[in-house]
Structures are given as structure tokens and as C-alpha cells.
Design an enzyme around this catalytic site. Structure first.
Site, short mmCIF file in Angstrom:
data_model
loop_
_atom_site.label_atom_id
_atom_site.label_comp_id
_atom_site.label_asym_id
_atom_site.label_seq_id
_atom_site.Cartn_x
_atom_site.Cartn_y
_atom_site.Cartn_z
N PRO A 76 0.86 -1.22 -0.05
CA PRO A 76 -0.07 0.07 0.02
C PRO A 76 0.76 1.43 0.10
O PRO A 76 1.82 1.26 0.73
CB PRO A 76 -0.93 -0.15 1.33
CG PRO A 76 -0.93 -1.40 1.44
CD PRO A 76 0.28 -2.16 0.89
N CYS A 77 0.43 2.32 -0.74
CA CYS A 77 1.00 3.45 -1.25
C CYS A 77 0.62 4.67 -0.06
O CYS A 77 1.54 5.46 0.17
CB CYS A 77 1.00 3.92 -2.37
SG CYS A 77 1.48 2.81 -3.71
N PRO A 78 -0.53 4.79 0.48
CA PRO A 78 -0.75 5.73 1.30
C PRO A 78 -0.06 6.04 2.36
O PRO A 78 0.05 7.44 2.93
CB PRO A 78 -2.20 5.33 1.85
CG PRO A 78 -2.68 4.45 0.55
CD PRO A 78 -1.62 3.64 0.10
N PRO A 79 0.53 5.17 3.22
CA PRO A 79 1.50 5.76 4.29
C PRO A 79 2.90 6.33 3.88
O PRO A 79 3.15 7.33 4.70
CB PRO A 79 1.96 4.21 4.81
CG PRO A 79 1.15 3.18 4.13
CD PRO A 79 0.39 3.69 3.00
N PHE A 80 3.18 6.36 2.65
CA PHE A 80 4.20 7.20 2.24
C PHE A 80 3.98 8.27 1.23
O PHE A 80 4.63 9.17 0.71
CB PHE A 80 5.14 6.20 1.34
CG PHE A 80 5.60 5.11 2.22
CD1 PHE A 80 6.37 5.25 3.47
CD2 PHE A 80 5.12 3.80 1.88
CE1 PHE A 80 6.57 4.13 4.15
CE2 PHE A 80 5.06 2.88 2.66
CZ PHE A 80 6.32 2.76 3.63
#
Length: 416
Positions: A76-80
Site C-alpha cells: 500500500p502506497c498511502p503511508p508514504f
């Protein structure tokens, strides 16, 4: 086929799967949370596809795939992501650190993980350093590289931050893929699709769309429908002759207005082409239009995955001339983290200033404040000044008592 096998986690709709398949890898397993994306994988690949949270041992057992040639994924991309507030390890969706921990269980010959360019920023230098140090502990040589899709034949910028790790005997043969000589424009890539219904102004549109498109934004289950992203992205698409406020059901008709009067919208097929799928791939996307757009927009472009997959395969087959592997992993992403992680005791601010090289009290304190977002940072006040010690990593690496488990129980239907 080479006989090389890959296990792919967070596989999405198969952009990475297709690229790795074209590079010569066979899928032993693909794991995907979203049922519709998993159905897309089933329709287009021959490997085993399982649906569910990749970190749930009831979904799959990493130990069952010990010794696989490649462990790959687009976690998943949202954390970064800047849009996701860059919460890093504090974001319950973060699976990057967990994926790295699976290397100890699976012991693949190679690891490939990709994410957004936000992971390449200073905000995550300590996080990156921890990943590199952990892989070194596990006996792997690791390196990061920011790759742009436009450099690999995709008519879209789409920067992706890619991690590759290998055992030393294979890493000596690894070299990052070389970019193609020339970029391809949106107009050239989409001309046949835009002309499919006989639009008489298509060549004028091709001239208008004479450039590389901005990054497609797939969005999430919580936000938005099928459009080409936020206002800034829509303006960039408008400059290329595309109405980004929605996705069309079909190409312009024969009597559709000139693009100077009304800009055309992209179809799902056009969006897939811009993401790197080709007509000959005959990839069938499951679900309704919004779901299909989200699957495509969140994918790793197949040509980029193929380019990285090919150099990984070449390294695993020991093609070419080996080189000194120190070149692959000598960069220190965060010297303050490294200085703290290198000792069990407290470290003085003076030592941290020396580690930062040309640093100051203020610059070290800023660095410590950033580190504290992903790690516990302990302080010890002494007569000679404050000392610091690096505590536990806050991220999810598989802990039974981590907050992520409760988050997934409550919000799994909203996670994408």
C-alpha cells in the site's frame, strides 16, 4: 520460460504480474485483498490467486514458498504518499516493513518491492535505513532506485520507488535497467483507440496531445470516482487535449467536435494503454467502470515491471560480468539513525552531530523529530547534555498485538 518462480503480494490487477510474466517469471502465487482485482488476476494469469489480507496467516503461509526465486509486491502506497499525509509506520495500512520481514521466512533469491516516490523523501530516510540494515542482517544486498515510467516506453511520468535485494552471489550480476532513448507521447500511444469510431479530427488531437501525461491517480475506495485525479492533474491533462473530469464509455464518434471545441475523455481501454498495457496483452478487467479505473490507476506499469524483472532474471542467471557488490548498497540514507542503531546505549548529541557531518544541534534535533514518527526515541538528560537512544520500531512487522489487526477488522472493506 526460464523456470523462475515468483510469489507476488498485494498484486492488484496484475500490472506487475504481467511485467514479470513477460520477463520470464512464472507465478507460484498471487495474493490480493480486493476481490474484484483478484478476479482480474484469475481471468488473465495461470498462477494460483488467493483473496485476503496478505498479513493474515489464514490466507497463505509464507513458509510454504520457501526458496522461491522472487518475492515481489506493490504494498500500500498511502503511508508514504503526500496525499496520505505520510504517516509511515503510524499508518495501519503500512506493509512495507512486514514484507521485508517475510524475507527471513521465505528466503527468496531476490526481493522486489515498489511504492510511490514519497518513500524516497527525507521524511522516510530512517525508515529506508532500517529496511537496508534489516536486509543486510538477513544476508542480502539491497538498493533503492527511483524509476520513471516514461523512461520505459510508457506515455506517463509515474515515478515509482523500487527496492531490489539479492544474495551477494547474485547481486554481483545485478544492474538497474537502462532507460529507453526517447519518450512516447499520449497522442501517439492513443491514436488508434481515439480513432476507433472514425473521429475525423483525431490527427489534430494527436498534435495537441504531443507530450507525456501526468501520473494517473487511481484513488481509493473512500474517495472519488473514475476521473484523472486532483485539479492540478486535470489541468495537465487539459493541456494535452484530454478532459480529465471523467472517463468515457467509448471513443469520440465520427462527427464529434474538434478538440478546440470540446476535449475528448479517455476510455478505460485508453487509461490501460497509458498505464502500459498493450492491445496484444488482451487483459480483461473485472468489475464496473470505477473499479476498473481504480485497478488500472493503482497498478505498477507492466513495462517498468518487465524491465526490472528482466535485470533481476539476468542476475539470477549470472549473465554478464560480475562486479563489486559494494556499489549496490554503500549509500547511507540516514546517518543519525545509523549512529543510534549501532549501539545499545545512549548516544550524545555531539556524536550525532559528527555522524550527520556538518550538522548542528538544530539539524540533529530535526532529524530526531522525524525519526520519532517511526521509532521510539528515548532521552537521557545528564549534567553534560542530553543523550538519545533508539527504541522500538512502531511499524507492523507481524506482531500479534499490533493495532493493525483491529483496524483491519473494522475497516477492511474500505482498505485499498
Amino acid at each position: 520460460m526460464t523456470g523462475l518462480r515468483v510469489v507476488e503480494i498485494c498484486a492488484g490487477a496484475g500490472g506487475q504480474a504481467l511485467g514479470l510474466q513477460n520477463a520470464g517469471f512464472e507465478h507460484a502465487l498471487a495474493v490480493e485483498l480486493d476481490p474484484t482485482a483478484a478476479e482480474t488476476l484469475r481471468r488473465n494469469t495461470n498462477g494460483v490467486v488467493v483473496v485476503g489480507d496478505v498479513a493474515n496467516p489464514e490466507v497463505w503461509r509464507p513458509a510454504d514458498y520457501a526458496g522461491v526465486d522472487l518475492l515481489a509486491g506493490g504494498v500500500p502506497c498511502p503511508p508514504f504518499s503526500i496525499a496520505g499525509k505520510q504517516l509511515g509506520s503510524s499508518d495501519e495500512r503500512d506493509l512495507f516493513a512486514w514484507a521485508v520481514e517475510q524475507v527471513e521466512v521465505v528466503r527468496p533469491r531476490a526481493l522486489m518491492l515498489e511504492n510511490v516516490r514519497g518513500l524516497a523523501t527525507n521524511r522516510f530516510s530512517g525508515y529506508r535505513q532500517r529496511v537496508l540494515d534489516r536486509l543486510t542482517q538477513l544476508g542480502y544486498v539491497a538498493d533503492w532506485r527511483l524509476l520513471h515510467a516514461a523512461d520505459f516506453g510508457v506515455a506517463q511520468l509515474r515515478p515509482r520507488f523500487v527496492l531490489v535485494a539479492m544474495r551477494p552471489e547474485d547481486a554481483a550480476y545485478f544492474r538497474w535497467p537502462e532507460p529507453v532513448a526517447n519518450h512516447v507521447s499520449v497522442g501517439v500511444v492513443l491514436r488508434d483507440l481515439m480513432a476507433a469510431n472514425g473521429w475525423k479530427h483525431v490527427d489534430d488531437w494527436v498534435k495537441l496531445a504531443n507530450g507525456v501525461g501526468p501520473t494517473l491517480v487511481g484513488g481509493s475506495k473512500k474517495h472519488g470516482g473514475a476521473d484523472l485525479g486532483p485539479t492540478r492533474a486535470k489541468r495537465a491533462w487539459e493541456a494535452l487535449g484530454v478532459d480529465g473530469k471523467g472517463v468515457a464509455d467509448s471513443a469520440p464518434g465520427a462527427d464529434a467536435p474538434h478538440p478546440s471545441e470540446r476535449l475528448p475523455r479517455l476510455t478505460i481501454e485508453m487509461v490501460a494503454r497509458l498505464q502500459g498495457w498493450r492491445a496484444e496483452d488482451e487483459w480483461e478487467f473485472a468489475g464496473r467502470k470505477t473499479s476498473q479505473y481504480r485497478q488500472i490507476g493503482n497498478a505498477f506499469p507492466p513495462p517498468v515491471a518487465e524491465a526490472v524483472g528482466r535485470v533481476i532474471r539476468s542476475a539470477l542467471e549470472h549473465e554478464g560480468v560480475p562486479r563489486e557488490i559494494l556499489e549496490l548498497g554503500t549509500d547511507v540514507h540516514d546517518p543519525v539513525y545509523r549512529a543510534l542503531a549501532g549501539t545499545e546505549g545512549f548516544v550524545s548529541i555531539e556524536r550525532l552531530i559528527d555522524a550527520l557531518n556538518e550538522g548542528s544541534h538544530a539539524s540533529v534535533e530535526r532529524r530526531l523529530a522525524v525519526l520519532a514518527q517511526d521509532f521510539e526515541v528515548e532521552q537521557q538528560v545528564t549534567p553534560t547534555g542530553t543523550k538519545y537512544r533508539l527504541g522500538h520500531f512502531k511499524g507492523f512487522t507481524g506482531q500479534d498485538d499490533h493495532d493493525r489487526h483491529e483496524y483491519m477488522k473494522r475497516f477492511r472493506s474500505r482498505v485499498s
